[in-house]
Design an enzyme around this catalytic site. Structure first.
Site, PDB file in Angstrom:
ATOM      1  CD  GLU A 126     -12.257 -19.498  34.764  1.00 25.23           C
ATOM      2  OE1 GLU A 126     -11.875 -20.329  35.615  1.00 25.23           O
ATOM      3  OE2 GLU A 126     -13.404 -19.016  34.733  1.00 25.23           O
ATOM      4  N   PRO A 127      -6.866 -19.554  34.041  1.00 21.72           N
ATOM      5  CG  PRO A 127      -5.785 -18.300  35.697  1.00 21.72           C
ATOM      6  CD  PRO A 127      -7.092 -18.424  34.958  1.00 21.72           C
ATOM      7  N   GLY A 130      -8.133 -24.021  30.162  1.00 21.71           N
ATOM      8  CA  GLY A 130      -7.691 -23.627  28.825  1.00 21.71           C
ATOM      9  C   GLY A 130      -8.420 -24.487  27.811  1.00 21.71           C
ATOM     10  CD  GLN A 336      15.242 -23.776   4.678  1.00 24.95           C
ATOM     11  OE1 GLN A 336      14.939 -23.393   5.803  1.00 24.95           O
ATOM     12  NE2 GLN A 336      16.429 -24.258   4.387  1.00 24.95           N
ATOM     13  CD  GLU A 363     -11.689 -17.918  17.583  1.00 20.78           C
ATOM     14  OE1 GLU A 363     -12.577 -18.583  17.032  1.00 20.78           O
ATOM     15  OE2 GLU A 363     -11.653 -16.673  17.534  1.00 20.78           O
TER      16      GLU A 363
HETATM   17  N1  COS Z   1     -22.249 -27.186  19.815  1.00 19.61           N
HETATM   18  C1  COS Z   1     -23.280 -27.400  20.682  1.00 19.61           C
HETATM   19  N2  COS Z   1     -23.155 -28.118  21.833  1.00 19.61           N
HETATM   20  C2  COS Z   1     -21.936 -28.632  22.106  1.00 19.61           C
HETATM   21  C3  COS Z   1     -20.848 -28.462  21.251  1.00 19.61           C
HETATM   22  C4  COS Z   1     -21.031 -27.708  20.066  1.00 19.61           C
HETATM   23  N3  COS Z   1     -20.031 -27.499  19.210  1.00 19.61           N
HETATM   24  N4  COS Z   1     -19.784 -29.089  21.777  1.00 19.61           N
HETATM   25  C5  COS Z   1     -20.193 -29.655  22.915  1.00 19.61           C
HETATM   26  N5  COS Z   1     -21.502 -29.369  23.109  1.00 19.61           N
HETATM   27  C6  COS Z   1     -22.353 -29.837  24.210  1.00 19.61           C
HETATM   28  C7  COS Z   1     -22.385 -31.355  24.235  1.00 19.61           C
HETATM   29  O1  COS Z   1     -23.378 -31.857  23.372  1.00 19.61           O
HETATM   30  C8  COS Z   1     -22.697 -31.650  25.687  1.00 19.61           C
HETATM   31  O2  COS Z   1     -24.084 -31.464  25.896  1.00 19.61           O
HETATM   32  P1  COS Z   1     -24.903 -32.430  26.883  1.00 19.61           P
HETATM   33  O3  COS Z   1     -24.293 -32.205  28.240  1.00 19.61           O
HETATM   34  O4  COS Z   1     -26.312 -31.925  26.779  1.00 19.61           O
HETATM   35  O5  COS Z   1     -24.715 -33.826  26.377  1.00 19.61           O
HETATM   36  C9  COS Z   1     -21.971 -30.524  26.415  1.00 19.61           C
HETATM   37  O6  COS Z   1     -21.792 -29.454  25.458  1.00 19.61           O
HETATM   38  C10 COS Z   1     -20.613 -30.930  26.943  1.00 19.61           C
HETATM   39  O7  COS Z   1     -19.860 -31.386  25.832  1.00 19.61           O
HETATM   40  P2  COS Z   1     -18.590 -32.330  25.966  1.00 19.61           P
HETATM   41  O8  COS Z   1     -18.934 -33.469  26.870  1.00 19.61           O
HETATM   42  O9  COS Z   1     -18.093 -32.657  24.602  1.00 19.61           O
HETATM   43  O10 COS Z   1     -17.580 -31.367  26.737  1.00 19.61           O
HETATM   44  P3  COS Z   1     -16.092 -31.586  27.156  1.00 19.61           P
HETATM   45  O11 COS Z   1     -15.919 -30.972  28.489  1.00 19.61           O
HETATM   46  O12 COS Z   1     -15.672 -32.999  26.960  1.00 19.61           O
HETATM   47  O13 COS Z   1     -15.221 -30.647  26.171  1.00 19.61           O
HETATM   48  C11 COS Z   1     -14.258 -29.653  24.267  1.00 19.61           C
HETATM   49  C12 COS Z   1     -15.451 -30.368  24.903  1.00 19.61           C
HETATM   50  C13 COS Z   1     -12.906 -30.201  24.679  1.00 19.61           C
HETATM   51  C14 COS Z   1     -14.444 -29.856  22.795  1.00 19.61           C
HETATM   52  C15 COS Z   1     -14.343 -28.157  24.649  1.00 19.61           C
HETATM   53  O14 COS Z   1     -14.039 -27.955  26.009  1.00 19.61           O
HETATM   54  C16 COS Z   1     -13.454 -27.257  23.797  1.00 19.61           C
HETATM   55  O15 COS Z   1     -13.787 -26.924  22.654  1.00 19.61           O
HETATM   56  N6  COS Z   1     -12.312 -26.825  24.341  1.00 19.61           N
HETATM   57  C17 COS Z   1     -11.463 -25.858  23.686  1.00 19.61           C
HETATM   58  C18 COS Z   1     -11.904 -24.494  24.039  1.00 19.61           C
HETATM   59  C19 COS Z   1     -11.331 -23.457  23.167  1.00 19.61           C
HETATM   60  O16 COS Z   1     -11.419 -23.511  21.948  1.00 19.61           O
HETATM   61  N7  COS Z   1     -10.742 -22.467  23.789  1.00 19.61           N
HETATM   62  C20 COS Z   1     -10.205 -21.376  23.102  1.00 19.61           C
HETATM   63  C21 COS Z   1     -10.491 -20.181  23.910  1.00 19.61           C
HETATM   64  S1  COS Z   1     -11.449 -19.017  23.148  1.00 19.61           S
HETATM   65  S2  COS Z   1     -10.132 -18.025  22.066  1.00 19.61           S
END
Ligand code: COS
Length: 383
Positions: A126-127, A130, A336, A363
């Protein structure tokens, strides 16, 4: 399920021929028209490409992760826009359903996804959400008979072609972060769902990204994927898998560019000899070859581990980080080595240079991959 070795090599040889004979000659036209021709899409469907990762029971090829990566290596050997046409069906658009869908949901949608009749899309970004995807603001509030979706998604791949969206939306506004988010299967023809115009992009013309807007879209409880509050985890597990696939595509593109560099350096003469005889050119090619090989080994190792049931969250991020950065370096060296010819459109090298830039962003950015890797490393290390 894994294919027997002979079927596997026949399948991969068929894809290689399709890429070499059918797709490569169309690369410039697809970039110019910003569209993959319909007859090519039909051939991709006939080859089973829309359903490589869908279980055989639902009409897909049911490839293992290792086989899917081997397939992506082949498909990466041409403009990435071609793969994008069915990439969401193979990856982020279908795998939430494969991993978390009920039998009824799978029976309803997976056969159409496998055949390509249903094109899927993954609506997370979303905006204001990200990299911080737990911050989604799109709401899905239960009104007693349906969830009512309100909000908007951004940069959604294949949204303009999609028939079915996997949408992450907040069902509990009182819970901040991922815990308040649920996943839904939302058909394109739902009342109140609208799609924005395709964005003008730096590269990968022929593949499209658009906004998706939800204006009081009503979605029945039978369309929820997994339990309420589990949508963020659905998204994360879908991405774990998708990151390996994207890493494999990066590797395929790198192989293509290395092949182009070897050919060009052998033909191009300066100072009375082929530039391939100059050590400074050789060093660049050797670096590209070494890095592409390293990426391939990482990807196959992680894929085999995933097939064996291991959690590969960290390894998938390692592979995506390394392979996407690697193909950026390989593309830069290719420009290059081609010199002026690398900078003009006719040779196609500058197009790949632009195409590969997004691999370090979508991703999960390189920064997010590093964050995931470090967090996985530190698990259990802090008191
Ligand atoms: N598999 C299963 N569970 C997962 C997981 C995974 N790979 N990653 C995180 N979780 C779970 C955690 O275990 C946690 O669970 P509990 O609340 O039960 O403890 C919960 O999800 C929240 O995880 P976390 O605290 O790590 O979340 P954050 O908000 O800190 O963010 C990141 C995690 C930054 C890694 C995540 O937001 C991310 O991957 N962002 C990028 C998104 C992306 O790739 N976007 C591209 C768009 S699609 S083309």
């Amino acid at each position: 399920m894994a294919l027997d070795p002979e079927t596997r090599s026949q399948f991969l040889a068929t894809i290689r021929r399709f890429v070499d004979e059918r797709l490569r000659p169309l690369e410039a036209k697809v970039a110019e028209d910003d569209a993959v021709p319909d007859d090519v899409l039909a051939e991709m469907k006939a080859l089973g490409l829309y359903g490589v990762s869908i279980p055989e029971a639902y009409g897909g090829l049911g490839l293992s992760m290792e086989e899917e990566c081997l397939t992506a290596f082949e498909l990466g050997r041409c403009s990435p826009a071609f793969r994008s046409a069915f990439g969401t069906n193979v990856g982020i658009g279908s795998q939430g359903l494969v991993m978390f869908g009920t039998d009824e949901q799978k029976a309803r949608y997976l056969p159409g996804i496998a055949s390509g009749e249903i094109v899927t899309s993954f609506a997370l970004t979303e905006p204001e959400a990200g990299s911080d995807s737990g911050a989604v603001r799109t709401q899905a509030i239960w009104d007693g008979s349906a969830y009512v979706l309100k909000g908007g998604k951004r940069y959604i791949t294949n949204a303009n072609k999609a028939h079915l969206f996997t949408v992450m939306a907040r069902t509990n506004p009182d819970v901040k972060g991922g815990g308040g988010v649920s996943a839904f299967l939302v058909p394109r023809d739902s009342k109140g769902l609208s799609i924005g115009k395709p964005e003008k992009k730096m590269g990968q013309q022929g593949a499209h990204i658009c906004d998706v807007n939800f204006d009081d879209v009503r979605v029945g409880p039978e369309q929820r994927l997994g339990n309420e509050g589990e949508g963020f985890k659905v998204a994360m597990q879908v991405l774990d898998r998708g990151r390996l696939h994207i890493a494999a595509v990066c590797c395929g593109v790198a192989e293509r560019l290395i092949e182009e560099c070897v050919r060009y350096a052998g033909e191009r003469k300066q100072f009375g000899q082929a530039i391939a005889s100059f050590q400074m050119i050789q060093a660049q090619m050797a670096d590209s070859r070494t890095e592409a090989y390293a990426a391939r080994c990482m990807i196959l190792d992680a894929a085999k581990r995933r097939d064996a049931g291991e959690n590969v969250t960290m390894l998938a991020s390692c592979a995506k980080l390394f392979a996407s950065e690697m193909v950026g370096r390989v593309a830069d060296r290719a420009v290059q080595i081609f010199g002026g010819a690398g900078y003009v459109a006719d040779y196609g090298i500058e197009r790949f240079y632009r195409d590969v830039r997004i691999f370090r962003i979508y991703e999960g950015t390189s920064e997010i991959q590093r964050l995931v890797i470090a967090r996985e490393m530190m698990k259990g290390a802090q008191a």
